[in-house]
Design a protein around this motif. Structure first.
Motif, PDB file in Angstrom:
ATOM      1  N   VAL A 233      47.228  29.056  54.065  1.00 22.80           N
ATOM      2  CA  VAL A 233      45.615  29.234  53.522  1.00 22.80           C
ATOM      3  C   VAL A 233      44.866  29.842  54.713  1.00 22.80           C
ATOM      4  CG1 VAL A 233      43.623  28.174  52.923  1.00 22.80           C
ATOM      5  CG2 VAL A 233      45.699  27.290  51.758  1.00 22.80           C
ATOM      6  N   ALA A 234      44.990  29.234  55.771  1.00 24.62           N
ATOM      7  CA  ALA A 234      44.134  29.580  56.925  1.00 24.62           C
ATOM      8  C   ALA A 234      44.623  30.989  57.431  1.00 24.62           C
ATOM      9  CB  ALA A 234      44.309  28.715  58.108  1.00 24.62           C
ATOM     10  N   ASP A 235      45.663  31.313  57.451  1.00 22.62           N
ATOM     11  CA  ASP A 235      46.289  32.585  57.968  1.00 22.62           C
ATOM     12  C   ASP A 235      45.932  33.716  56.757  1.00 22.62           C
ATOM     13  OD1 ASP A 235      47.363  31.626  60.065  1.00 22.62           O
ATOM     14  OD2 ASP A 235      49.592  31.813  58.992  1.00 22.62           O
ATOM     15  N   ASN A 236      45.956  33.296  55.430  1.00 22.53           N
ATOM     16  CA  ASN A 236      45.804  34.450  54.565  1.00 22.53           C
ATOM     17  C   ASN A 236      44.080  34.630  54.304  1.00 22.53           C
ATOM     18  OD1 ASN A 236      48.160  35.831  53.427  1.00 22.53           O
ATOM     19  ND2 ASN A 236      48.570  33.735  53.787  1.00 22.53           N
ATOM     20  N   LEU A 237      43.461  33.558  54.627  1.00 16.64           N
ATOM     21  CA  LEU A 237      41.974  33.501  54.459  1.00 16.64           C
ATOM     22  C   LEU A 237      41.569  34.692  55.898  1.00 16.64           C
ATOM     23  CD1 LEU A 237      40.433  29.946  54.135  1.00 16.64           C
ATOM     24  CD2 LEU A 237      40.279  31.962  52.400  1.00 16.64           C
ATOM     25  N   ALA A 238      42.083  34.380  56.888  1.00 21.44           N
ATOM     26  CA  ALA A 238      41.598  35.149  58.072  1.00 21.44           C
ATOM     27  C   ALA A 238      42.201  36.716  57.965  1.00 21.44           C
ATOM     28  CB  ALA A 238      42.595  34.487  59.267  1.00 21.44           C
ATOM     29  N   ASN A 239      43.336  36.850  57.327  1.00 17.97           N
ATOM     30  CA  ASN A 239      43.830  38.129  57.275  1.00 17.97           C
ATOM     31  C   ASN A 239      43.214  38.949  55.899  1.00 17.97           C
ATOM     32  OD1 ASN A 239      45.549  37.668  54.975  1.00 17.97           O
ATOM     33  ND2 ASN A 239      47.183  37.265  56.173  1.00 17.97           N
ATOM     34  N   GLY A 240      42.529  38.385  55.171  1.00 17.46           N
ATOM     35  CA  GLY A 240      41.844  38.990  54.128  1.00 17.46           C
ATOM     36  C   GLY A 240      42.589  38.915  52.704  1.00 17.46           C
ATOM     37  N   LYS A 241      43.803  38.622  52.769  1.00 12.85           N
ATOM     38  CA  LYS A 241      44.698  38.779  51.747  1.00 12.85           C
ATOM     39  C   LYS A 241      44.152  37.882  50.545  1.00 12.85           C
ATOM     40  CE  LYS A 241      48.837  40.091  53.809  1.00 12.85           C
ATOM     41  NZ  LYS A 241      50.188  39.827  54.097  1.00 12.85           N
ATOM     42  N   LEU A 242      43.829  36.692  50.898  1.00 12.31           N
ATOM     43  CA  LEU A 242      43.407  35.660  49.659  1.00 12.31           C
ATOM     44  C   LEU A 242      41.800  36.278  49.008  1.00 12.31           C
ATOM     45  CD1 LEU A 242      44.079  32.377  50.817  1.00 12.31           C
ATOM     46  CD2 LEU A 242      45.060  33.283  48.987  1.00 12.31           C
ATOM     47  N   ASN A 243      41.151  37.010  50.140  1.00 15.52           N
ATOM     48  CA  ASN A 243      39.943  37.599  49.504  1.00 15.52           C
ATOM     49  C   ASN A 243      40.042  38.897  48.744  1.00 15.52           C
ATOM     50  OD1 ASN A 243      36.816  37.666  49.620  1.00 15.52           O
ATOM     51  ND2 ASN A 243      37.176  39.970  50.529  1.00 15.52           N
ATOM     52  N   THR A 244      41.019  39.669  49.138  1.00 19.35           N
ATOM     53  CA  THR A 244      41.543  40.592  48.335  1.00 19.35           C
ATOM     54  C   THR A 244      42.020  40.373  46.862  1.00 19.35           C
ATOM     55  OG1 THR A 244      42.072  41.957  50.190  1.00 19.35           O
ATOM     56  CG2 THR A 244      43.025  42.776  48.171  1.00 19.35           C
ATOM     57  N   ILE A 245      42.672  39.557  46.764  1.00 19.38           N
ATOM     58  CA  ILE A 245      43.052  39.045  45.596  1.00 19.38           C
ATOM     59  C   ILE A 245      41.756  38.476  44.844  1.00 19.38           C
ATOM     60  CG2 ILE A 245      44.211  37.232  44.217  1.00 19.38           C
ATOM     61  CD1 ILE A 245      46.351  37.057  46.505  1.00 19.38           C
ATOM     62  N   TYR A 246      41.015  37.608  45.316  1.00 17.21           N
ATOM     63  CA  TYR A 246      39.860  37.146  44.555  1.00 17.21           C
ATOM     64  C   TYR A 246      38.950  38.253  43.927  1.00 17.21           C
ATOM     65  CZ  TYR A 246      35.860  34.179  43.429  1.00 17.21           C
ATOM     66  OH  TYR A 246      34.825  33.527  42.673  1.00 17.21           O
ATOM     67  N   LYS A 247      38.701  39.305  45.060  1.00 20.85           N
ATOM     68  CA  LYS A 247      37.759  40.535  44.771  1.00 20.85           C
ATOM     69  C   LYS A 247      38.398  41.244  43.402  1.00 20.85           C
ATOM     70  CE  LYS A 247      34.564  43.415  46.935  1.00 20.85           C
ATOM     71  NZ  LYS A 247      34.249  43.874  48.373  1.00 20.85           N
ATOM     72  N   THR A 248      39.744  41.513  43.607  1.00 25.02           N
ATOM     73  CA  THR A 248      40.128  42.354  42.531  1.00 25.02           C
ATOM     74  C   THR A 248      39.967  41.801  41.088  1.00 25.02           C
ATOM     75  OG1 THR A 248      42.242  42.791  43.846  1.00 25.02           O
ATOM     76  CG2 THR A 248      42.320  43.211  41.589  1.00 25.02           C
ATOM     77  N   TRP A 249      39.965  40.224  41.152  1.00 26.73           N
ATOM     78  CA  TRP A 249      39.841  39.743  39.687  1.00 26.73           C
ATOM     79  C   TRP A 249      38.406  39.218  39.338  1.00 26.73           C
ATOM     80  CZ3 TRP A 249      43.430  40.555  36.398  1.00 26.73           C
ATOM     81  CH2 TRP A 249      44.868  40.999  36.735  1.00 26.73           C
ATOM     82  N   HIS A 250      37.630  38.876  40.420  1.00 27.34           N
ATOM     83  CA  HIS A 250      36.381  38.605  40.179  1.00 27.34           C
ATOM     84  C   HIS A 250      35.242  39.278  40.474  1.00 27.34           C
ATOM     85  CE1 HIS A 250      38.058  34.245  39.468  1.00 27.34           C
ATOM     86  NE2 HIS A 250      39.058  34.713  40.395  1.00 27.34           N
ATOM     87  N   GLY A 251      35.467  40.567  41.074  1.00 27.52           N
ATOM     88  CA  GLY A 251      34.256  41.379  41.601  1.00 27.52           C
ATOM     89  C   GLY A 251      33.703  41.249  42.544  1.00 27.52           C
ATOM     90  N   ALA A 252      33.978  40.213  43.361  1.00 29.05           N
ATOM     91  CA  ALA A 252      33.049  39.715  44.347  1.00 29.05           C
ATOM     92  C   ALA A 252      33.786  38.922  45.455  1.00 29.05           C
ATOM     93  CB  ALA A 252      32.011  38.728  43.987  1.00 29.05           C
ATOM     94  N   ASP A 253      33.370  38.916  46.744  1.00 31.23           N
ATOM     95  CA  ASP A 253      34.108  38.308  47.687  1.00 31.23           C
ATOM     96  C   ASP A 253      34.285  36.790  47.707  1.00 31.23           C
ATOM     97  OD1 ASP A 253      34.681  40.614  49.222  1.00 31.23           O
ATOM     98  OD2 ASP A 253      32.637  40.327  50.215  1.00 31.23           O
ATOM     99  N   LEU A 254      35.189  36.166  48.314  1.00 28.45           N
ATOM    100  CA  LEU A 254      35.418  34.647  48.138  1.00 28.45           C
ATOM    101  C   LEU A 254      34.009  34.070  48.606  1.00 28.45           C
ATOM    102  CD1 LEU A 254      38.941  34.087  49.249  1.00 28.45           C
ATOM    103  CD2 LEU A 254      37.982  33.056  47.154  1.00 28.45           C
ATOM    104  N   PRO A 255      33.771  32.812  48.159  1.00 26.44           N
ATOM    105  CA  PRO A 255      32.437  32.088  48.837  1.00 26.44           C
ATOM    106  C   PRO A 255      32.839  31.880  50.339  1.00 26.44           C
ATOM    107  CG  PRO A 255      33.063  31.381  46.552  1.00 26.44           C
ATOM    108  CD  PRO A 255      34.156  32.253  47.097  1.00 26.44           C
ATOM    109  N   ASP A 256      31.715  31.601  51.115  1.00 25.60           N
ATOM    110  CA  ASP A 256      32.038  31.286  52.343  1.00 25.60           C
ATOM    111  C   ASP A 256      32.411  29.757  52.410  1.00 25.60           C
ATOM    112  OD1 ASP A 256      31.827  30.532  55.031  1.00 25.60           O
ATOM    113  OD2 ASP A 256      29.762  31.598  55.454  1.00 25.60           O
ATOM    114  N   MET A 257      33.696  29.458  52.971  1.00 28.12           N
ATOM    115  CA  MET A 257      33.928  28.193  53.130  1.00 28.12           C
ATOM    116  C   MET A 257      33.410  27.086  53.855  1.00 28.12           C
ATOM    117  SD  MET A 257      36.062  28.360  50.457  1.00 28.12           S
ATOM    118  CE  MET A 257      36.470  26.589  50.859  1.00 28.12           C
ATOM    119  N   ASN A 258      32.489  27.772  54.736  1.00 23.87           N
ATOM    120  CA  ASN A 258      31.518  27.063  55.736  1.00 23.87           C
ATOM    121  C   ASN A 258      30.537  26.563  55.399  1.00 23.87           C
ATOM    122  OD1 ASN A 258      33.804  27.476  58.151  1.00 23.87           O
ATOM    123  ND2 ASN A 258      33.080  29.585  58.047  1.00 23.87           N
ATOM    124  N   ASP A 259      29.854  26.888  54.136  1.00 24.96           N
ATOM    125  CA  ASP A 259      28.631  26.643  53.706  1.00 24.96           C
ATOM    126  C   ASP A 259      28.988  25.137  53.110  1.00 24.96           C
ATOM    127  OD1 ASP A 259      27.651  29.077  54.335  1.00 24.96           O
ATOM    128  OD2 ASP A 259      27.782  29.855  52.085  1.00 24.96           O
TER     129      ASP A 259
END
Length: 259
Positions: A233-259
């Motif tokens: 999870v840490a690696d794929n959040l950092a390299n943007g792959k999980l964000n790319t998947i989320y944006k493809t299907w949800h039309g927005a970036d992943l929420p900031d996990m530090n909030d």
């Protein structure tokens, strides 16, 4: 059925299953060459069936990415919101990737990876429904998906509401779009799906019930697998792959996990 009841049953499953748990599930997955991922196909856009009856969605793509990283084949195990934990604890699945929100009750019986997203639980209804809080739901018919965090939040917050539970989001969407109910407790993505089919009288978000991080679910005691998933999870959040998947299907970036 309250989520507490579900988890009570899941605890019993867990106790019965504990003696049969593998010592190193990660090694077993690699040896078998396949990972069994429990995913709900009735929660668009996380999981759903395409017009050609193929599983698609952000959960499906996330499961594919995990299998690819492990170098194994993916076997999707269809589940509902209510049976995700029982399927995991009875070894019908290795992990759960199914918009699986983390909460204290679930963490009593299973482990979660590091969270990689957040999910909002809201009450939604048409403009004609003057609802601003749980108190306004007294005596009103509200639909929800059984065994979810929306179910537990609605049950606790609005005990005087007429709560109607469906086994999956797809059935709930059909009920609301066909006019069987106007008020729903669910995620903004499901409300969006409803509005795509109910454009003449769309639902609006009335108020927020809660926000939960979501993660990959796994059985307790699998430290090697948990360490791998946390790092993955840490690696794929950092390299943007999980964000790319989320944006493809949800039309927005992943929420900031530090909030």
């Amino acid at each position: 059925m309250k989520i507490v009841k579900l988890l009570g049953a899941a605890t019993a499953f867990g106790i019965a299953f504990a003696g049969a748990a593998t010592a190193d599930q990660l090694a077993d997955i690699r040896k078998a060459g396949v990972i069994r991922v429990a995913t709900d196909m009735g929660v668009p856009p996380y999981g759903m069936m395409s017009p050609s009856l193929q599983p698609v969605g952000s959960d499906v793509d996330t499961a594919n990415l995990l299998a690819e990283s492990l170098g194994v084949k993916l076997e999707l195990v269809p589940v509902t919101g209510a049976n995700r934990i029982p399927f995991l604890l009875t070894d019908k699945a290795d992990v759960v990737i199914s918009s699986f929100s983390m909460n204290a009750e679930r963490e009593k019986v299973i482990d979660f990876s590091r969270p990689y997203g957040k999910i909002q639980i809201v009450i939604a209804g048409p403009a004609s429904e003057k609802v601003k809080s749980f108190n306004d739901l007294a005596g009103k018919r509200v639909v929800v998906t059984r065994g979810t965090t929306a179910d537990s939040g609605l049950t606790e917050g609005a005990p005087k509401a007429e709560i109607v539970r469906f086994d999956d989001d797809a059935t709930l969407v059909t009920a609301v779009t066909s006019g069987q109910a106007d008020l729903a407790a669910n995620t903004p993505s499901v409300i969006k799906t409803i509005n795509e089919r109910r454009s003449n009288d769309p639902l609006e978000i009335k108020f927020l019930i809660n926000v939960f991080p979501y993660a990959i679910g796994l059985r307790k005691g699998e430290s090697e697998l948990k360490d791998y998933l946390d790092g993955w999870v840490a690696d794929n959040l950092a390299n943007g792959k999980l964000n790319t998947i989320y944006k493809t299907w949800h039309g927005a970036d992943l929420p900031d996990m530090n909030d």
